[in-house]
Design a protein around this motif. Structure first.
Motif, PDB file in Angstrom:
ATOM      1  N   SER A  27       0.814  -1.213   0.000  1.00 11.24           N
ATOM      2  CA  SER A  27       0.000   0.000   0.000  1.00 11.24           C
ATOM      3  C   SER A  27       0.859   1.280   0.000  1.00 11.24           C
ATOM      4  CB  SER A  27      -0.900  -0.022   1.235  1.00 11.24           C
ATOM      5  OG  SER A  27      -1.376   1.270   1.517  1.00 11.24           O
ATOM      6  N   GLN A  28       0.500   2.190  -0.866  1.00 11.74           N
ATOM      7  CA  GLN A  28       1.177   3.495  -0.914  1.00 11.74           C
ATOM      8  C   GLN A  28       1.036   4.224   0.414  1.00 11.74           C
ATOM      9  OE1 GLN A  28       3.126   5.230  -3.110  1.00 11.74           O
ATOM     10  NE2 GLN A  28       3.218   3.242  -4.106  1.00 11.74           N
ATOM     11  N   GLN A  29      -0.056   3.951   1.094  1.00  9.82           N
ATOM     12  CA  GLN A  29      -0.286   4.622   2.384  1.00  9.82           C
ATOM     13  C   GLN A  29       0.768   4.208   3.412  1.00  9.82           C
ATOM     14  OE1 GLN A  29      -4.361   4.435   3.656  1.00  9.82           O
ATOM     15  NE2 GLN A  29      -5.087   4.730   1.561  1.00  9.82           N
ATOM     16  N   VAL A  30       1.195   2.960   3.330  1.00  7.55           N
ATOM     17  CA  VAL A  30       2.266   2.506   4.230  1.00  7.55           C
ATOM     18  C   VAL A  30       3.542   3.260   3.880  1.00  7.55           C
ATOM     19  CG1 VAL A  30       3.705   0.543   4.929  1.00  7.55           C
ATOM     20  CG2 VAL A  30       1.248   0.213   4.591  1.00  7.55           C
ATOM     21  N   LYS A  31       3.802   3.358   2.573  1.00 17.46           N
ATOM     22  CA  LYS A  31       5.024   4.035   2.122  1.00 17.46           C
ATOM     23  C   LYS A  31       5.031   5.494   2.599  1.00 17.46           C
ATOM     24  CE  LYS A  31       7.227   2.660  -1.838  1.00 17.46           C
ATOM     25  NZ  LYS A  31       7.108   2.311  -3.245  1.00 17.46           N
ATOM     26  N   GLN A  32       3.902   6.162   2.407  1.00 20.08           N
ATOM     27  CA  GLN A  32       3.828   7.574   2.789  1.00 20.08           C
ATOM     28  C   GLN A  32       4.022   7.774   4.284  1.00 20.08           C
ATOM     29  OE1 GLN A  32       0.055   8.471   1.075  1.00 20.08           O
ATOM     30  NE2 GLN A  32       0.918   8.570  -0.994  1.00 20.08           N
ATOM     31  N   GLN A  33       3.483   6.867   5.055  1.00 18.77           N
ATOM     32  CA  GLN A  33       3.528   7.069   6.512  1.00 18.77           C
ATOM     33  C   GLN A  33       4.768   6.458   7.172  1.00 18.77           C
ATOM     34  OE1 GLN A  33      -0.328   6.493   8.510  1.00 18.77           O
ATOM     35  NE2 GLN A  33      -1.270   6.600   6.486  1.00 18.77           N
TER      36      GLN A  33
ATOM     37  N   ILE B  90      -1.976   0.132   8.955  1.00 22.32           N
ATOM     38  CA  ILE B  90      -2.245   0.994   7.785  1.00 22.32           C
ATOM     39  C   ILE B  90      -2.647   0.126   6.593  1.00 22.32           C
ATOM     40  CG2 ILE B  90      -1.272   2.734   6.229  1.00 22.32           C
ATOM     41  CD1 ILE B  90       0.826   3.290   8.505  1.00 22.32           C
TER      42      ILE B  90
ATOM     43  N   ASN C 297      -6.144  -1.061   6.751  1.00 23.96           N
ATOM     44  CA  ASN C 297      -7.102   0.016   6.470  1.00 23.96           C
ATOM     45  C   ASN C 297      -7.237   0.305   4.984  1.00 23.96           C
ATOM     46  OD1 ASN C 297      -8.086   0.708   8.990  1.00 23.96           O
ATOM     47  ND2 ASN C 297      -6.297   1.980   9.464  1.00 23.96           N
ATOM     48  N   ASP C 298      -6.231  -0.091   4.201  1.00 26.20           N
ATOM     49  CA  ASP C 298      -6.259   0.205   2.770  1.00 26.20           C
ATOM     50  C   ASP C 298      -6.739  -1.020   1.992  1.00 26.20           C
ATOM     51  OD1 ASP C 298      -5.938   1.191   0.257  1.00 26.20           O
ATOM     52  OD2 ASP C 298      -3.755   1.438   0.370  1.00 26.20           O
TER      53      ASP C 298
ATOM     54  N   PHE D 122      -6.247  -1.347  -1.921  1.00 30.87           N
ATOM     55  CA  PHE D 122      -5.012  -1.932  -2.455  1.00 30.87           C
ATOM     56  C   PHE D 122      -5.200  -3.444  -2.664  1.00 30.87           C
ATOM     57  CE2 PHE D 122      -1.064  -4.284  -1.727  1.00 30.87           C
ATOM     58  CZ  PHE D 122      -0.258  -3.748  -2.715  1.00 30.87           C
TER      59      PHE D 122
END
Ligand code: PMP
Length: 364
Positions: free
Chosen positions: A44-50, A263, A266-267, A270
């Protein structure tokens, strides 16, 4: 010095070839690894961002109980928090189960071939391993039940099974649970759960309400793409978890892994996007196999076991020279086959070309 006698007969886990190793050996720039059933679309990009926020407080031990992740997974699965145990990958949960339930004099029943860590850890604990050959890639549940006696502690069911990809159908598994004696812990390993599309699937989480002796394993390593962080979990009734907890290391999942898993969970978009892309690419691969008269097991996972008119090692070596790392069936206990993880569309097109070349050379 004297180690456990059994260790002299055992070898360490042999992972698939590593990318850098193959690059060097074959002088190739690009290598595609389709050997370990990882997610070709990453995580998930959200993991990468956070991620930058997740590295705070590395000087502190993680929460050994993984309370926040626990709360999240419990509500996601609709189970109670005390029904969960987390591990450094589901690998570690397998190890914890063996440590807690197996010992000399006890036995454990599993399919052959299946995920090798059940056998490996059971042997280290000194238990007798009873392996029941798969039939056309399916667990032979009738024979597995026959193998059960008063000393059987754990039965391992892997669905979809690694390496065959075949799942256990709902009615068969239900029937098995009805017949299996309650002194045996039945572990259903669902590492590839998110990839399944069939409706004919046993609702294992729901079944926990009915069967005290059931345990389900899931992981963040496959569809969630977090294999490098090592986090998986088991779900069972409170008493089973209670027996396992003393065999778990105090800080066995890292703080980053716990936070990333929350995270990732939650996504769900993905998971939906990448599993549907996977399904499309698998459909195309199966069409290619049909066109080329290659047999395969019906897979509900993100990999396919393909039967070949040659040794798996031969196809493996050929694909390696073209930059594709797959798993040879010889190494997995199914000669004349390869196990292939479904990759991206572009990579699968190139892989099919490489396979076709080998098949045509073989006929010549
Ligand atoms: N169970 C099965 C069936 C698997 O294929 C794997 C990974 N190869 C695992 C468990 C372990 O996965 P992890 O430890 O990464 O959660």
């Amino acid at each position: 010095m004297k180690s456990k006698a059994i260790l002299n007969q055992m070898t360490p886990y042999k992972p698939g070839k590593q990318i850098e190793e193959v690059k060097r050996e074959y002088g190739l720039d690009k290598i595609v690894k389709l050997a370990s059933n990882e997610n070709p679309f990453g995580f998930s990009q959200q993991v990468k961002q956070q991620l930058p926020e997740l590295i705070a407080q590395l000087e502190k031990y993680p929460d050994g109980y993984a309370a926040t992740l626990r709360e999240k997974v419990a509500s996601f699965l609709n189970v109670k928090e005390e029904q969960l145990i987390f591990g450094n990958g589901s690998d570690e949960v397998v190890q914890i189960i063996c440590r807690a339930f197996l010992e000399p004099g006890a036995n454990t029943v599993m399919a052959r071939p299946t995920f090798p860590q059940y056998r490996h850890n059971a042997l280290i604990e000194g238990a007798e391993v009873r392996e029941v050959p798969v039939v056309e890639g399916h667990h032979d549940l009738k024979e597995m039940l026959q193998q059960v006696d008063e000393n059987t502690r754990v039965i391992w069911l892997c669905t979809p099974n690694n390496p065959t990809g075949v799942h256990i159908s709902k009615s068969v598994l239900h029937d098995f649970m009805e017949k299996c004696p309650s002194h045996v812990l039945v572990v259903i390993d669902e590492a590839y759960y998110e990839y399944m599309v069939t409706e004919d699937t046993f609702d294992s989480i729901q079944a926990l309400q009915q069967y005290e002796n059931l345990m389900v394993l899931r992981t963040f390593s496959k569809a969630y793409g977090l294999a490098g962080l090592r986090v998986g979990y088991g779900v069972a009734n409170r008493n089973v978890i209670h027996s396992l907890e003393p065999a778990r290391e105090p800080f066995n999942t890292s703080s980053i892994a716990q936070a990333a898993a929350i995270i990732a969970l939650n996504d769900q978009s993905f998971i939906e996007e990448t599993t549907s892309e996977n399904r499309r690419n698998k459909r195309d691969l199966l069409a290619f196999l049909d066109e080329n008269n290659l047999n395969y097991y019906e897979s509900e996972a993100n990999f396919v076991l393909i039967h070949l008119p040659m040794s798996g090692d031969e196809m493996f070596e050929h694909l390696l020279s073209k930059g594709f790392i797959v798993r040879s069936g010889e190494a997995l206990g199914i000669p004349n086959s390869i196990r292939l993880t479904i990759g991206s569309k572009e990579d699968m097109v190139l892989l099919q070309q490489a396979m076709k070349q080998k098949l045509e050379d073989h006929v010549k």
